[in-house]
Design a protein around this motif. Structure first.
Motif, PDB file in Angstrom:
ATOM      1  N   PRO A  27     -50.164  21.115  13.869  1.00  0.00           N
ATOM      2  CA  PRO A  27     -49.452  21.628  12.679  1.00  0.00           C
ATOM      3  C   PRO A  27     -49.958  23.018  12.308  1.00  0.00           C
ATOM      4  O   PRO A  27     -51.162  23.261  12.229  1.00  0.00           O
ATOM      5  CB  PRO A  27     -49.817  20.608  11.590  1.00  0.00           C
ATOM      6  N   SER A  28     -49.052  23.933  12.088  1.00  0.00           N
ATOM      7  CA  SER A  28     -49.406  25.294  11.671  1.00  0.00           C
ATOM      8  C   SER A  28     -48.146  25.991  11.182  1.00  0.00           C
ATOM      9  O   SER A  28     -47.035  25.516  11.404  1.00  0.00           O
ATOM     10  CB  SER A  28     -50.024  26.090  12.827  1.00  0.00           C
ATOM     11  N   SER A  29     -48.348  27.098  10.502  1.00  0.00           N
ATOM     12  CA  SER A  29     -47.211  27.909  10.049  1.00  0.00           C
ATOM     13  C   SER A  29     -47.624  29.368  10.097  1.00  0.00           C
ATOM     14  O   SER A  29     -48.127  29.929   9.120  1.00  0.00           O
ATOM     15  CB  SER A  29     -46.788  27.510   8.632  1.00  0.00           C
ATOM     16  N   LEU A  30     -47.448  29.980  11.259  1.00  0.00           N
ATOM     17  CA  LEU A  30     -47.787  31.395  11.427  1.00  0.00           C
ATOM     18  C   LEU A  30     -46.956  32.267  10.493  1.00  0.00           C
ATOM     19  O   LEU A  30     -47.431  33.288   9.988  1.00  0.00           O
ATOM     20  CB  LEU A  30     -47.569  31.808  12.883  1.00  0.00           C
ATOM     21  N   GLN A  31     -45.718  31.839  10.242  1.00  0.00           N
ATOM     22  CA  GLN A  31     -44.846  32.617   9.363  1.00  0.00           C
ATOM     23  C   GLN A  31     -45.427  32.660   7.944  1.00  0.00           C
ATOM     24  O   GLN A  31     -45.456  33.714   7.306  1.00  0.00           O
ATOM     25  CB  GLN A  31     -43.449  32.004   9.344  1.00  0.00           C
ATOM     26  N   ALA A  32     -45.919  31.497   7.455  1.00  0.00           N
ATOM     27  CA  ALA A  32     -46.507  31.446   6.108  1.00  0.00           C
ATOM     28  C   ALA A  32     -47.800  32.256   6.054  1.00  0.00           C
ATOM     29  O   ALA A  32     -48.071  32.938   5.054  1.00  0.00           O
ATOM     30  CB  ALA A  32     -46.776  29.998   5.707  1.00  0.00           C
ATOM     31  N   GLU A  33     -48.581  32.198   7.129  1.00  0.00           N
ATOM     32  CA  GLU A  33     -49.835  32.955   7.164  1.00  0.00           C
ATOM     33  C   GLU A  33     -49.566  34.453   7.097  1.00  0.00           C
ATOM     34  O   GLU A  33     -50.207  35.185   6.328  1.00  0.00           O
ATOM     35  CB  GLU A  33     -50.612  32.603   8.437  1.00  0.00           C
ATOM     36  N   GLN A  34     -48.615  34.919   7.898  1.00  0.00           N
ATOM     37  CA  GLN A  34     -48.296  36.345   7.901  1.00  0.00           C
ATOM     38  C   GLN A  34     -47.661  36.779   6.588  1.00  0.00           C
ATOM     39  O   GLN A  34     -47.961  37.864   6.068  1.00  0.00           O
ATOM     40  CB  GLN A  34     -47.366  36.653   9.077  1.00  0.00           C
ATOM     41  N   ALA A  35     -46.821  35.894   6.014  1.00  0.00           N
ATOM     42  CA  ALA A  35     -46.167  36.224   4.744  1.00  0.00           C
ATOM     43  C   ALA A  35     -47.198  36.339   3.625  1.00  0.00           C
ATOM     44  O   ALA A  35     -47.110  37.246   2.780  1.00  0.00           O
ATOM     45  CB  ALA A  35     -45.123  35.157   4.400  1.00  0.00           C
ATOM     46  N   GLU A  55     -59.389  29.142   2.203  1.00  0.00           N
ATOM     47  CA  GLU A  55     -60.516  29.778   2.868  1.00  0.00           C
ATOM     48  C   GLU A  55     -60.084  30.304   4.235  1.00  0.00           C
ATOM     49  O   GLU A  55     -59.074  29.848   4.793  1.00  0.00           O
ATOM     50  CB  GLU A  55     -61.661  28.781   3.025  1.00  0.00           C
ATOM     51  N   PRO A  56     -60.852  31.244   4.810  1.00  0.00           N
ATOM     52  CA  PRO A  56     -60.483  31.792   6.121  1.00  0.00           C
ATOM     53  C   PRO A  56     -60.325  30.725   7.201  1.00  0.00           C
ATOM     54  O   PRO A  56     -59.445  30.830   8.068  1.00  0.00           O
ATOM     55  CB  PRO A  56     -61.654  32.723   6.440  1.00  0.00           C
ATOM     56  N   GLY A  57     -61.150  29.678   7.127  1.00  0.00           N
ATOM     57  CA  GLY A  57     -61.084  28.626   8.145  1.00  0.00           C
ATOM     58  C   GLY A  57     -59.830  27.783   8.089  1.00  0.00           C
ATOM     59  O   GLY A  57     -59.580  26.984   8.996  1.00  0.00           O
ATOM     60  N   HIS A  58     -59.048  27.918   7.030  1.00  0.00           N
ATOM     61  CA  HIS A  58     -57.827  27.132   6.903  1.00  0.00           C
ATOM     62  C   HIS A  58     -56.672  27.714   7.707  1.00  0.00           C
ATOM     63  O   HIS A  58     -55.656  27.033   7.891  1.00  0.00           O
ATOM     64  CB  HIS A  58     -57.412  27.038   5.425  1.00  0.00           C
ATOM     65  N   PHE A  59     -56.810  28.946   8.180  1.00  0.00           N
ATOM     66  CA  PHE A  59     -55.741  29.573   8.967  1.00  0.00           C
ATOM     67  C   PHE A  59     -55.764  29.043  10.400  1.00  0.00           C
ATOM     68  O   PHE A  59     -56.835  28.907  11.006  1.00  0.00           O
ATOM     69  CB  PHE A  59     -55.897  31.093   8.966  1.00  0.00           C
ATOM     70  N   SER A  60     -54.591  28.765  10.934  1.00  0.00           N
ATOM     71  CA  SER A  60     -54.517  28.263  12.314  1.00  0.00           C
ATOM     72  C   SER A  60     -54.765  29.385  13.323  1.00  0.00           C
ATOM     73  O   SER A  60     -55.318  29.152  14.401  1.00  0.00           O
ATOM     74  CB  SER A  60     -53.149  27.618  12.565  1.00  0.00           C
ATOM     75  N   ASP A  61     -54.360  30.602  12.977  1.00  0.00           N
ATOM     76  CA  ASP A  61     -54.596  31.762  13.839  1.00  0.00           C
ATOM     77  C   ASP A  61     -55.895  32.428  13.385  1.00  0.00           C
ATOM     78  O   ASP A  61     -56.009  32.893  12.250  1.00  0.00           O
ATOM     79  CB  ASP A  61     -53.419  32.743  13.705  1.00  0.00           C
ATOM     80  N   ARG A 123     -50.341  27.038  -0.062  1.00  0.00           N
ATOM     81  CA  ARG A 123     -50.342  25.577   0.002  1.00  0.00           C
ATOM     82  C   ARG A 123     -49.795  25.076   1.338  1.00  0.00           C
ATOM     83  O   ARG A 123     -50.245  24.047   1.856  1.00  0.00           O
ATOM     84  CB  ARG A 123     -49.543  25.004  -1.175  1.00  0.00           C
ATOM     85  N   VAL A 124     -48.832  25.796   1.893  1.00  0.00           N
ATOM     86  CA  VAL A 124     -48.311  25.421   3.221  1.00  0.00           C
ATOM     87  C   VAL A 124     -49.422  25.560   4.273  1.00  0.00           C
ATOM     88  O   VAL A 124     -49.607  24.688   5.127  1.00  0.00           O
ATOM     89  CB  VAL A 124     -47.099  26.302   3.593  1.00  0.00           C
ATOM     90  N   ILE A 125     -50.165  26.670   4.203  1.00  0.00           N
ATOM     91  CA  ILE A 125     -51.280  26.902   5.144  1.00  0.00           C
ATOM     92  C   ILE A 125     -52.351  25.820   4.974  1.00  0.00           C
ATOM     93  O   ILE A 125     -52.860  25.272   5.958  1.00  0.00           O
ATOM     94  CB  ILE A 125     -51.888  28.298   4.900  1.00  0.00           C
ATOM     95  N   HIS A 126     -52.678  25.515   3.728  1.00  0.00           N
ATOM     96  CA  HIS A 126     -53.716  24.530   3.435  1.00  0.00           C
ATOM     97  C   HIS A 126     -53.306  23.140   3.907  1.00  0.00           C
ATOM     98  O   HIS A 126     -54.109  22.387   4.477  1.00  0.00           O
ATOM     99  CB  HIS A 126     -53.996  24.523   1.933  1.00  0.00           C
ATOM    100  N   ASP A 127     -52.041  22.781   3.688  1.00  0.00           N
ATOM    101  CA  ASP A 127     -51.554  21.470   4.110  1.00  0.00           C
ATOM    102  C   ASP A 127     -51.598  21.326   5.631  1.00  0.00           C
ATOM    103  O   ASP A 127     -51.953  20.264   6.162  1.00  0.00           O
ATOM    104  CB  ASP A 127     -50.131  21.258   3.597  1.00  0.00           C
TER     105      ASP A 127
END
Length: 502
Positions: A27-35, A55-61, A123-127
């Motif tokens: 599960p990840s959302s690169l679009q939400a991370e970049q947005a 936190e930084p560690g919550h990002f998939s990328d 919240r999308v990134i965190h979830d």
């Protein structure tokens, strides 16, 4: 189709399904991370909407995580973080090169949809991060079940998985936050109103000891109470007295309202078996010596009283878990289960030095291990909103002093015991130490001196006979001091000391 062909087909289908499961993207959302990053770089106020849980560690990328960390660091210093001010740092740290060049900053700005949506992006990134953690826990559980951790048996693996899930639930960083003073004030008024309605000095759950309740107001939710003492001082007897009194009070309240008890009392007895603890309670209430019970040296009248009292007590909401060396995670799970099924009002642990920390943790020292246990017990008290009484040993340095009354520094492997506890109490009986100093005729050169010493010893013994002290050395929400108690050694029971008619 033959049976063998069918089995082979089912096996192939099963293996294909497993392969498909393993090939699924995490599960990840690169679009939400970049947005989100684009929103923050455009307007740093967007960072305030996510900084308390993301936190930084919550990002998939990992590149996005590094960008977020660098931007957050600059904003926390009170400086502007935008593509212009951040470019030099990104180039110096190699973030731009890893991302594919300066064009990545432009891509982030293009991905930004709206600053007002920054919280939703976060919240999308965190979830997605929580879901990835759940998958990792699941994979670890499966691998351990296949034998990856040979040092863990099946029960330990369950505890390890429960501990990992609990850690994820409590450390995910999204709970908490400010409570308005108005809400906090309303809660405080409600508590005061409940206390005002009660009669007497007890606001919390009664300890069954009049003078202790007067000084503490009873046992309060979320409190961690340490009850310590040297061997033979009566720690277990006192803790059992408190647990029994609390269970009886819960039953009495329920009977007055003709309802089921609203709570229960849990005793984790790591040293004594459930049968031994039950015998001790019965001995105290039936006034039949526990030693006589063990030897079978009781008359018919005493036995009948023993049986009658046992029938009266069997419906008490009192539960005993005598699992030796229970882990913190297993204790937490069982407390939650009891709270869910029966309600939970008090937890007693006898005693904390016999516990193990959470499964899967390997503390570097015994002091750190005890610190983890006391912090975990405090967490249980807060999570379930119940008082937790944990018994503790004292170091032997007490025996080397002339005055053997314990102090906070005597707590064995203290670590954070004193720090984490809301109250620390020591049980002390002068009679025990004075008994050991009984004069011996061989130590005196004349019979007169021996008689004088014996009479002086008997005088001192009379002053402390059947007396105990409960030294309240620390109380976060009230006064400290010493509570005088009555102790009856034959039945190993504590009670109120009547000083007026003594």
């Amino acid at each position: 189709m033959s049976e063998a062909t069918g089995i082979a087909a089912n096996k192939e289908t099963s293996e294909g399904g497993l392969t498909a499961l393993l090939r699924r993207a995490l599960p990840s959302s690169l679009q939400a991370e970049q947005a989100l990053l684009g929103a923050i770089l455009t307007n740093n106020k967007a960072y305030e909407r996510v900084s308390d849980f993301l936190e930084p560690g919550h990002f998939s990328d990992s590149i996005n995580g590094r960008v977020y960390e660098a931007v957050a660091r600059r904003i926390e210093r009170g400086q502007l973080a935008d593509p212009v001010t951040m470019r030099a740092e990104f180039e110096h740290t190699g973030i731009l090169e890893a991302a594919g060049g300066p064009g990545y900053l432009a891509k982030l700005l293009t991905a930004m949809v709206g600053i007002v949506n920054a919280g939703d992006y976060g919240r999308v990134i965190h979830d997605a991060w929580i879901r990835r953690q759940l998958i990792e826990i699941g994979e670890t559980t499966v691998n351990n079940a296949y034998g990856a951790r040979a040092d863990l048996d099946g029960a330990d693996q369950i505890s390890a998985s429960e501990e990992a899930l609990f850690k994820l639930a409590t450390e995910r960083g999204q709970d908490g936050g400010f409570v308005s003073f108005g809400n906090a004030l309303a809660t405080a008024v409600n508590i005061a109103q409940e206390a005002f309605k009660r009669t007497g000095d007890v606001v919390g759950l009664t300890s069954g000891l009049r003078d202790l309740d007067k000084r503490t107001g009873g046992l309060h939710p979320s409190d961690l109470i340490i009850l310590a003492g040297r061997p033979a001082m009566g720690k277990t007897a006192l803790a059992t007295k408190v647990a029994f009194s609390a269970a009886r009070a819960l039953m009495r309240d329920a009977q007055e309202g003709s309802q089921k008890p609203k709570g229960s009392v849990a005793i984790f007895s790591l040293e004594m078996s459930a049968e031994q603890l039950a015998t001790r309670i019965l001995s105290s209430e039936a006034e039949v010596s526990g030693e006589k019970i063990r030897r079978g040296d009781i008359g018919q009248k005493e036995f009948d009283r023993f049986v009658r009292v046992s029938r009266e007590l069997q419906s008490l909401p009192l539960y005993i878990d005598d699992t030796p060396a229970i882990s913190l995670s297993a204790m937490r799970t069982r407390c939650r289960r009891l709270s869910r099924t029966q309600g939970l009002s008090l937890v007693v642990v006898d005693y904390l030095q016999l516990m193990r920390p959470a499964i899967g943790t390997r503390p570097e020292s015994r002091v750190l291990e005890i610190s983890m246990i006391t912090q975990g017990l405090k967490a249980i008290a807060k999570e379930l909103s119940v008082p937790v009484i944990a018994l503790s040993q004292l170091s032997r340095q007490v025996e080397s002093r002339e005055d053997k009354r314990p102090m906070l520094s005597d707590l064995r492997e203290s670590g954070s015991i004193e720090q984490d506890a809301d109250a620390v109490m020591f049980v002390y009986r002068d009679e025990y130490y004075l008994q050991q100093r009984m004069p011996k005729d061989s130590a005196y050169d004349s019979n007169d001196k021996f008689q004088m010493a014996t009479e002086e010893w008997q005088r001192k013994m009379a002053l402390v006979h059947n007396k105990a002290e409960l030294i309240l050395e620390k109380q976060r929400h009230g006064p400290t001091g010493t509570v005088q108690l009555y102790f009856e050694g034959e039945f190993t029971r504590f009670g109120d000391l009547d000083l007026i008619h003594e």
